[in-house]
Design a protein around this motif. Structure first.
Motif, PDB file in Angstrom:
ATOM      1  N   VAL A 151      68.085  79.877  42.044  1.00  0.00           N
ATOM      2  CA  VAL A 151      68.066  78.431  42.062  1.00  0.00           C
ATOM      3  C   VAL A 151      68.232  78.019  40.626  1.00  0.00           C
ATOM      4  O   VAL A 151      67.304  78.183  39.968  1.00  0.00           O
ATOM      5  CB  VAL A 151      67.178  77.449  42.840  1.00  0.00           C
ATOM      6  N   ASP A 152      69.420  77.745  39.960  1.00  0.00           N
ATOM      7  CA  ASP A 152      69.396  77.212  38.718  1.00  0.00           C
ATOM      8  C   ASP A 152      68.586  76.428  38.229  1.00  0.00           C
ATOM      9  O   ASP A 152      67.969  76.320  37.209  1.00  0.00           O
ATOM     10  CB  ASP A 152      70.971  76.614  38.479  1.00  0.00           C
ATOM     11  N   ASP A 153      68.225  75.137  39.165  1.00  0.00           N
ATOM     12  CA  ASP A 153      67.220  74.169  38.687  1.00  0.00           C
ATOM     13  C   ASP A 153      65.846  74.609  38.470  1.00  0.00           C
ATOM     14  O   ASP A 153      65.104  73.764  37.884  1.00  0.00           O
ATOM     15  CB  ASP A 153      67.200  73.048  39.877  1.00  0.00           C
ATOM     16  N   LEU A 154      65.542  75.919  38.943  1.00  0.00           N
ATOM     17  CA  LEU A 154      64.172  76.444  38.659  1.00  0.00           C
ATOM     18  C   LEU A 154      64.049  77.150  37.129  1.00  0.00           C
ATOM     19  O   LEU A 154      63.040  77.783  36.972  1.00  0.00           O
ATOM     20  CB  LEU A 154      63.720  77.666  39.761  1.00  0.00           C
ATOM     21  N   ILE A 155      65.133  77.238  36.554  1.00  0.00           N
ATOM     22  CA  ILE A 155      65.004  77.831  35.141  1.00  0.00           C
ATOM     23  C   ILE A 155      64.057  77.282  34.383  1.00  0.00           C
ATOM     24  O   ILE A 155      63.766  75.871  34.748  1.00  0.00           O
ATOM     25  CB  ILE A 155      66.452  77.765  34.593  1.00  0.00           C
ATOM     26  N   GLU A 156      63.587  77.772  33.273  1.00  0.00           N
ATOM     27  CA  GLU A 156      62.631  77.250  32.430  1.00  0.00           C
ATOM     28  C   GLU A 156      63.084  76.360  31.256  1.00  0.00           C
ATOM     29  O   GLU A 156      64.308  76.091  31.156  1.00  0.00           O
ATOM     30  CB  GLU A 156      62.005  78.592  31.441  1.00  0.00           C
ATOM     31  N   CYS A 157      62.345  75.538  30.784  1.00  0.00           N
ATOM     32  CA  CYS A 157      62.670  74.573  29.991  1.00  0.00           C
ATOM     33  C   CYS A 157      63.441  75.075  28.701  1.00  0.00           C
ATOM     34  O   CYS A 157      63.325  75.981  28.358  1.00  0.00           O
ATOM     35  CB  CYS A 157      61.503  73.686  29.357  1.00  0.00           C
ATOM     36  N   ASP A 158      64.566  74.376  28.440  1.00  0.00           N
ATOM     37  CA  ASP A 158      65.248  75.006  27.153  1.00  0.00           C
ATOM     38  C   ASP A 158      64.497  74.797  25.855  1.00  0.00           C
ATOM     39  O   ASP A 158      64.318  73.359  25.466  1.00  0.00           O
ATOM     40  CB  ASP A 158      66.996  74.350  27.190  1.00  0.00           C
ATOM     41  N   PHE A 159      63.936  75.424  25.215  1.00  0.00           N
ATOM     42  CA  PHE A 159      63.134  75.161  23.862  1.00  0.00           C
ATOM     43  C   PHE A 159      64.073  74.882  22.699  1.00  0.00           C
ATOM     44  O   PHE A 159      63.612  74.840  21.603  1.00  0.00           O
ATOM     45  CB  PHE A 159      62.108  76.255  23.633  1.00  0.00           C
ATOM     46  N   GLY A 160      65.333  75.232  22.774  1.00  0.00           N
ATOM     47  CA  GLY A 160      66.350  75.113  21.733  1.00  0.00           C
ATOM     48  C   GLY A 160      65.898  75.729  20.692  1.00  0.00           C
ATOM     49  O   GLY A 160      65.906  77.196  20.720  1.00  0.00           O
ATOM     50  N   ALA A 161      65.919  75.131  19.488  1.00  0.00           N
ATOM     51  CA  ALA A 161      65.545  76.011  18.057  1.00  0.00           C
ATOM     52  C   ALA A 161      64.337  76.696  18.007  1.00  0.00           C
ATOM     53  O   ALA A 161      63.853  77.529  17.125  1.00  0.00           O
ATOM     54  CB  ALA A 161      65.668  75.014  16.712  1.00  0.00           C
ATOM     55  N   TRP A 162      63.344  76.445  18.965  1.00  0.00           N
ATOM     56  CA  TRP A 162      62.158  76.938  19.006  1.00  0.00           C
ATOM     57  C   TRP A 162      61.773  78.215  19.611  1.00  0.00           C
ATOM     58  O   TRP A 162      61.114  78.907  19.687  1.00  0.00           O
ATOM     59  CB  TRP A 162      60.963  76.041  19.499  1.00  0.00           C
ATOM     60  N   GLU A 163      63.081  78.534  20.349  1.00  0.00           N
ATOM     61  CA  GLU A 163      62.941  79.712  21.404  1.00  0.00           C
ATOM     62  C   GLU A 163      62.561  81.166  20.297  1.00  0.00           C
ATOM     63  O   GLU A 163      63.128  81.274  19.323  1.00  0.00           O
ATOM     64  CB  GLU A 163      64.490  80.020  21.715  1.00  0.00           C
ATOM     65  N   ALA A 170      62.389  68.706  40.767  1.00  0.00           N
ATOM     66  CA  ALA A 170      62.294  67.804  41.918  1.00  0.00           C
ATOM     67  C   ALA A 170      63.243  68.027  42.955  1.00  0.00           C
ATOM     68  O   ALA A 170      63.319  68.155  44.101  1.00  0.00           O
ATOM     69  CB  ALA A 170      62.055  66.326  41.263  1.00  0.00           C
ATOM     70  N   ARG A 171      64.405  68.120  42.341  1.00  0.00           N
ATOM     71  CA  ARG A 171      65.832  68.027  43.033  1.00  0.00           C
ATOM     72  C   ARG A 171      65.576  69.615  43.875  1.00  0.00           C
ATOM     73  O   ARG A 171      65.786  69.601  44.915  1.00  0.00           O
ATOM     74  CB  ARG A 171      66.743  68.116  42.006  1.00  0.00           C
ATOM     75  N   ALA A 172      65.082  70.496  43.207  1.00  0.00           N
ATOM     76  CA  ALA A 172      65.080  71.858  43.739  1.00  0.00           C
ATOM     77  C   ALA A 172      64.132  71.905  44.956  1.00  0.00           C
ATOM     78  O   ALA A 172      64.378  72.449  45.984  1.00  0.00           O
ATOM     79  CB  ALA A 172      64.872  72.864  42.728  1.00  0.00           C
ATOM     80  N   THR A 173      62.949  71.236  44.564  1.00  0.00           N
ATOM     81  CA  THR A 173      61.842  71.369  45.613  1.00  0.00           C
ATOM     82  C   THR A 173      62.192  70.616  46.746  1.00  0.00           C
ATOM     83  O   THR A 173      61.564  70.985  47.896  1.00  0.00           O
ATOM     84  CB  THR A 173      60.571  70.998  45.133  1.00  0.00           C
TER      85      THR A 173
END
Length: 421
Positions: free
Chosen positions: A295-307, A347-350
């Motif tokens: 489920v794509d909506d369960l992916i982790e937060c995108d930390f952007g430049a901090w990855e 929330a959409r996923a759950t």
């Protein structure tokens, strides 16, 4: 005397951008429109955006001094409104400390609702800003804008931010609609607030304890096993980092624990990233080769430049952005995603799982941020919960949700199965 809800109108300007700048802020009583406080100041050479943020900060400080519990913040700066709502990134380094300061002030209130208004409806604050700039330049004062009546806000709920309303006086909430559980909690709180001392006990809603457990959907929330980034305490968001050798061992131990907790499982769903799907496949094998669905909506937060960076590296490289992010779930890391955005998709996923598997058990294999956000919602906790809860790699949390919105959190971060590892 303390007031419950106030209207904050704020503005700022610069003659040159950058150039001589100043701000103005007005605090009004929501019901009557009476002016309760005014703030204005010339701030030397600055940009329009800096002056607008300074006006917002001064207004929030004034509202706090008045003892307000809630604030309807109205500004004609779309940039400030959108950034404070977490929808626009704060790319200019000069604005990040100001946004962090404003976000910290927002946290002092029960609710702050942001609304964009046209410039002509922000004349009082604009006049104060111009008067401050005129005084600093030695010019005679201009005629101030006459006070205007303020229509009472009809916004319901207690969200921290609301969408710009394109000139509609009453703002709308920016957050996703309340989940069934949160809506039920609000209704129960309203009933409790209006219930008299002599109320009939028969009208009191039953607690979750009286509900039959077999009607609940059980979510077994599993954080993926350890990766090299986990061991090194690096931000690990959208990067597809695989399980380490230790992580694979943890996944097998977690699979045995889940099989003991739930001999019958309707579904195993997973974030699409490899560290989760590998953990999910181990669990699926242990409980009888249940198919794993991503489920794509369960992916982790995108930390952007901090990855890929450690917390210490982020503190050294992005101190202002980090402070702003820690102060507000509406703000995102540079080029990343805010927790407000993550919460909406999780929330959409759950909710979809509850609809698809009523009364059954579902294993959800995902990441730290999604699990924390689910638990925050389930426990009706504040945002500070996100930075105080620790979740181990391969830890298990369990909650039940009933069709009427009831929730019972059974366990959080169970790691007994990992002790010998």
């Amino acid at each position: 005397m303390a007031v419950r809800t106030v209207v904050l109108e704020a503005d700022g300007g610069s003659r040159g951008n950058p150039g001589p700048a100043g701000y103005g802020a007005v605090i009004r009583d929501l019901a009557s429109g009476e002016v309760l406080a005014e703030r204005s100041e010339a701030i030397g050479t600055a940009t329009n955006n800096v002056a607008e943020y300074r006006g917002l900060i001064a207004g929030l400080e004034a509202a706090a001094e008045l003892g307000a519990a809630e604030v309807d913040a109205r500004m004609d700066s779309k940039l400030v409104v959108e950034q404070m709502c977490g929808r626009w990134q704060i790319k200019h380094p000069g604005l990040r400390p100001l946004a962090a300061q404003a976000a910290a002030l927002v946290g002092r209130f029960a609710a702050v609702r942001f609304q964009w208004i046209p410039r002509e409806r922000n004349r009082h604050a604009d006049a104060l800003a111009n008067a401050a700039m005129d005084a600093a330049a030695g010019k005679p004062p201009r005629a101030s804008a006459p006070p205007r009546a303020v229509e009472p806000s009809r916004a319901a709920g207690l969200s921290r931010a609301v969408e710009p309303s394109q000139g509609v006086e009453s703002p709308r909430e920016v957050a996703a609609p309340d989940s069934p559980a949160r809506a039920l909690a609000r209704e129960a709180a309203a009933r409790a607030a209006t219930r008299g001392a002599g109320s009939d006990p028969a009208t009191t809603p039953a607690s979750w304890e009286s509900r039959p457990s077999d009607t609940a959907t059980r979510l077994i929330l599993v954080r993926h096993g350890e990766t090299e980034f986990t061991a090194q305490r690096r931000y690990s968001g959208r990067g597809d980092v695989p399980l380490s050798a230790r992580g694979r061992t943890q996944a097998r131990a977690t699979a045995a624990r889940v099989a003991a907790l739930a001999p019958t499982v309707a579904a195993v769903v997973s974030s699409p990233l490899a560290r989760c799907t590998a953990t999910a496949r181990a669990i699926a094998r242990a409980i009888g080769d249940v198919p794993v669905r991503t489920v794509d909506d369960l992916i982790e937060c995108d930390f952007g430049a901090w990855e890929g960076h450690t917390f210490a590296e982020v503190r050294a490289g992005w101190p202002g952005e980090l402070d702003a992010w820690l102060a507000s779930t509406r703000l995102a890391p540079p080029d990343g995603e805010s927790f407000t955005e993550v919460a909406a998709r999780v929330a959409r996923a759950t909710d979809a799982l509850l609809e698809a598997y009523p009364g059954e058990t579902v294993v959800v294999v995902t990441h730290v941020s999604p699990i924390k956000l689910v638990l925050r919602e389930a426990l009706a906790a504040e945002d500070a919960f996100l930075h105080r809860l620790y979740l181990d790699a391969a830890g298990i949390s369990v909650l039940d949700r009933w069709p009427d919105g009831g929730i019972a959190v059974r366990s959080i971060n169970d790691t007994a199965h990992l002790t010998p590892l």
